[in-house]
Each structure stands twice: as structure tokens, then as C-alpha cells.
Write an enzyme that holds these catalytic residues in place. Sequence first.
Site, PDB file in Angstrom:
ATOM      1  N   ASP A 159       2.316  80.615 -47.721  1.00 47.18           N
ATOM      2  CA  ASP A 159       1.362  80.981 -46.682  1.00 47.18           C
ATOM      3  C   ASP A 159       0.273  79.918 -46.573  1.00 47.18           C
ATOM      4  O   ASP A 159       0.552  78.731 -46.792  1.00 47.18           O
ATOM      5  CB  ASP A 159       0.772  82.368 -46.995  1.00 47.18           C
ATOM      6  N   HIS A 197      -5.448  83.774 -44.103  1.00 48.00           N
ATOM      7  CA  HIS A 197      -4.266  84.617 -43.936  1.00 48.00           C
ATOM      8  C   HIS A 197      -3.559  84.873 -45.261  1.00 48.00           C
ATOM      9  O   HIS A 197      -3.217  86.007 -45.603  1.00 48.00           O
ATOM     10  CB  HIS A 197      -3.320  83.928 -42.949  1.00 48.00           C
ATOM     11  N   SER A 415       2.970  90.312 -40.364  1.00 51.35           N
ATOM     12  CA  SER A 415       2.550  89.602 -41.578  1.00 51.35           C
ATOM     13  C   SER A 415       2.003  90.555 -42.621  1.00 51.35           C
ATOM     14  O   SER A 415       2.164  90.333 -43.824  1.00 51.35           O
ATOM     15  CB  SER A 415       1.450  88.583 -41.251  1.00 51.35           C
TER      16      SER A 415
END
Length: 607
Positions: A159, A197, A415
Site C-alpha cells: 500500500d 491510506h 479498500s
Amino acid sequence: MRSYTHMRQQTEFTKSVRVVAVLAACLMLLAAPAASAQGRNDLRKASPPLQQLLAAESPSALVDVIVQYRVTPQQKHLDLVTSRGGWSKRHLGVIKAEAYTLPLSAVRDLLDDADVAHVSLDHKVKMSSKPDAARTIINEDIAQSYGYDGTGVGIAIVDSGIYAHPDMNVFGAANSRVVYSQSFVSGDSSTNDAYGHGTHVAGLAAGDGYSSQTNYKYQYTGVAPNANIINLRVLDANGNGSDSGVIAAISQAIALKTQYNIRVLNLSLGRGIYESYTLDPLCQAVEKAWNAGIVVVVAAGNEGRDNSLNTQGFGTINVPANDPYVITVGALNDGSFNRANDAIASYSSKGPTLIDHIVKPDLVAPGNKIVSLLAPNTTLVNGNPSLDVFPCNNSGTDCGSQYGGSQYFTLSGTSMATPLVSGTAALMLQQNPSLTPDLVKARLMKSAYKNYQTYSYSADVRGNLYNNEADLFTYGAGYLDAAAALNNTDTGSGYALSPTAVYNASNNTVTITQTVPTSTSVVWGNSVVWGNSVVWGNSVVWGNSVFLNASSVVWGNSVVWGNSTASGFSVVWGNSVVWGNTTMQGLSAGDPGDCTVDPSTGAVTCQ
């Protein structure tokens, strides 16, 4: 006399040899352009987007490609590229490939190389981004009450990096459970999260909720709160990355598998489909990880709202979620603590996959307005202050910055659903380390909750309503149920590849069949694991004998956009690539997610 004759014969023989050699050389020179032209015109080794570039762009234009070889790349292969003005960016040995930057003219030379199997663009990838009902809906608390917390299991998070959040430490201690970090972002060796994120994703999989013990309305604990995390950063401060970076990270996860007991790989990212999964280098990499014994969990994508081609969001699954090996996860809008009232999020990508028509997603999990770890001074956090989750007063009736700084943040998307499945897989592997990735996938799908609404609505913040059907291309096998997955004891052998949907033009129906190369060694099929049980439920949308019987119709003339005469039908069931945006994104990074739709009145409520 005999000596002279011998010399003359020798001379004539030598001349004959030279003449033959010259003639052969001439023939080779004459044949070479024709052979070269034939090779240069044979573009079957190039992916469709690359073929378009070769036809439209200047030969001197530089392009990033991934070249898959039939053999392990050697120095001679690199020398060919450098001699044509290119250079190697990364060695991708896990799939016998190299990532190059080179002129388009050099790509044609590569296509003529017999050792080259396939050449694809090095596509860009982006994140797939979304209190506390989410943990309750999947029975996280019940699963953890069994005594499993992910101890000893490594989860690789591919990620945007991971911030050193207190919830990623051993509970109440200073030592981090992020046991390894590495960056695969070009020109940036930092493994910290600059985007915001990856930290959020890691918290959902394995955060221990330490910072929310007091003064928060809920304790935001990850599914496997004592698992180890392997931080493999592939996305930059804007959430962008490349196929080659992701492949390199996957390769490293495989290399580190034994050292850190990496049993789960989380990919909350993706991009559009441009070729069959059998050729796509990113799909080939996730298959290598799967076959190495690592459970690969991938976000389905956030393009479910996309109706630009009249498909009502069908056929929008991303890469590498389109691969039949991996576990592909869609997103639910869990508006309450009652699973029966929940519906698919409007943005959750739907199957079947383009080109190969693989049945996806495999299951769904909460992904709408999900609270997890905040990484300070990152792009997402700085750009969306309204999504911060602040502490509260002692009674929990009032929350805000006056009670302290925010440690948590709200995001929406597939996600966020994906790491909930990854954390559950870690619990299952702690309980039974001998489970194969295929058995983990099979148990998760069979144990998924299936008693959801046949028809439902979802709505975005603009008030747009979306009609949903409970078909297997929307919900997969059902909602994630962590406790039920731990209680499942079914066993089997072989692969658990997601099946393939087949369209029959003679009667306008769609059935599903086993995906090659399953052969007879499959977890599904007629084995004791499934028998005639219905993995995908008994919904009236697709009938009650959904997998084993090839005559079972899963898609008739009552699909949401109508029958086979509708334009969207040919898009989904065609064999050509229709989505051409490498960074297509149906859900923007700052989108607050879906609103709640009252099933009886249709009223939309946004909180």
C-alpha cells in the site's frame, strides 16, 4: 603432377565453398527484411494498449513496459534493451520478467525476440478507497472471543506505507508489530505513509485499538490485533504507483515468507483490465504468491456507480481482483447493526470480469464510512478534515477536538473491506496453520452470511439512487462472517478458483462452469467439501442449484439493465477491452461514502 592436380582441386573446392557461402549470405540478407517485417507486424505478444501506442505514437517516444520472458532474463536480454536506448527499472524474477523504460522502436525489437513471451505496459495503480457496526456485522468480537488474535501470523500490506501509530505496537508496549518495511516507490526510499491510506488499511487488519480504549465512542480494533505487519510501500503521496512496483513488492513478500511467516497479502489497490488475467503481469505475480502458500486478498474496485457504457456497474472489477485464484472483496454499506438490512455499496465494483468473465467478487465486507488509524500530515488527512474522528466527553455524548487530537479517520471503499477479510484469514491460519490458501478461500465463501435482501437500494451523497440485485456478480458468496469461518471445518484438496460465467447466445442465458486449469483437482465440484451445497446461496435471482449443474441459469432476461438486446449486455459479455483509463476511479478519495436509504419509504439520510 598429382600434387598440382590436388592443389587445383583444392582451390576449386575452396572457391565453390566461398560461392556457396556468398550465395547463402545473400539469401539471408534478402530474407532478413521479410522475416523482420513479419515479426514486426506480428503484435500478438503485445498487450492491446501497447499495440495502440505502437500504431499511434512516435517510435522515439519513451514507454514503461513489463517484459515477460520464456526463460529467466539474462545479461544478453538487458544488453539488447540498453543497446536500443532503454534501461531496466526492476528485476521481476517472480514472473521471469523485467520492467524497462525504452523507446517504442525498441519494443518492436523485443517482439522479435524468441525469448520474449509477452510485453505489457507498466500500468499505474491507485488505491481503492472507505462505526461501530462494521466490526459487529462480521462477528469480529465473537471470533476474537475464541482466543485468536493473529499471533505469529504475518500480514503483508502492499500500500502507501504505514505510520508508526500506537495501535500498531504490541498492546500497551513500545515495540512495533511492523516487523519489516521497504519502499518500492521510485526515487523515494521512505516507508512512512505520505498518503494516509496504508495506515488505515493496516489498522483494519491488525490495529489493537489501544488509542481508543477511553474517550472514544467505540474501540476501533482490527480483526487480528496481534498479527505482525510487513509494510511494503508501493503508493506515493498521491496514491499512485506502478505495476512493476507492486510486482516487486509481491516478490519480496514471497522471499520473506518463511522469515516472517507471511501467510496473508493485502492489496487494497488496482487498475483497469487491458488483457486476460493469463497474460497480465500483475495477475501472474499474485498467482505466484498464492502458489507459494500466501492468501492473497484484493479489493474489487470502486467503479460500481459507472454506467457510462450502460452496464449499471457490471463488468467493472479491477486488476488483480480479476484473477480467479485470489479472494476478491466487495464493499457493503452497513447502515445499522442488523445484517439483514444492509446493502451493497453503490460504488462496489461488480462482475463478471471483462474478457475472461470470471465470477467476482468472491464475498463482501463492510467498506462504507469505516473508522481506522489516522496518519497525520498525509495527503488524505490534510485534504479531508471533516473525516477525522475525535475523542468524546466521559459520557460519549459530545465529541470534538476540544477533547483531544484525532487518532482515527473515516474512509470508504472496497479498500476498507479488504483488510477485514485479510485479518480474518490471519485468525484462521493461527487456528490451523496447515490450511492452504484455497481452503481459506473456500471456508470464507461457504460460511459467508447469505440471508440478505434480494433487491435493495443505495444512494450517494448527491442523492442519486442505485438499484441492486442480490446476484453473485454483486455479492459473491455473501457477507464475511469471521466467527462462522473459524467454526467451519470443511476440508478438500486442489484449487478453489473462482468459476467462469458462460453466455449462451442461443437462449440469452448465462451459466457458470469451472475455471481452467482446475481439472478434477478442485475444492469445489463433487468433492466432500461442497457436494450439492449452494456456495452462493438460494436467492431467487439465480436459482437454487448454482454451481455444479451447468444447466443452472444464473443470468436470464431479468438482469437489471434488461435483456441481451440492451447495449450494456454486449459490453459485459464481449471479448474486447472497453475500459481504457488506467486510473479509473468511481469513488474519489474524499468521498464520504453512501447514505442510508429507508427500505419502506425510500428516504435518503446522510450523516
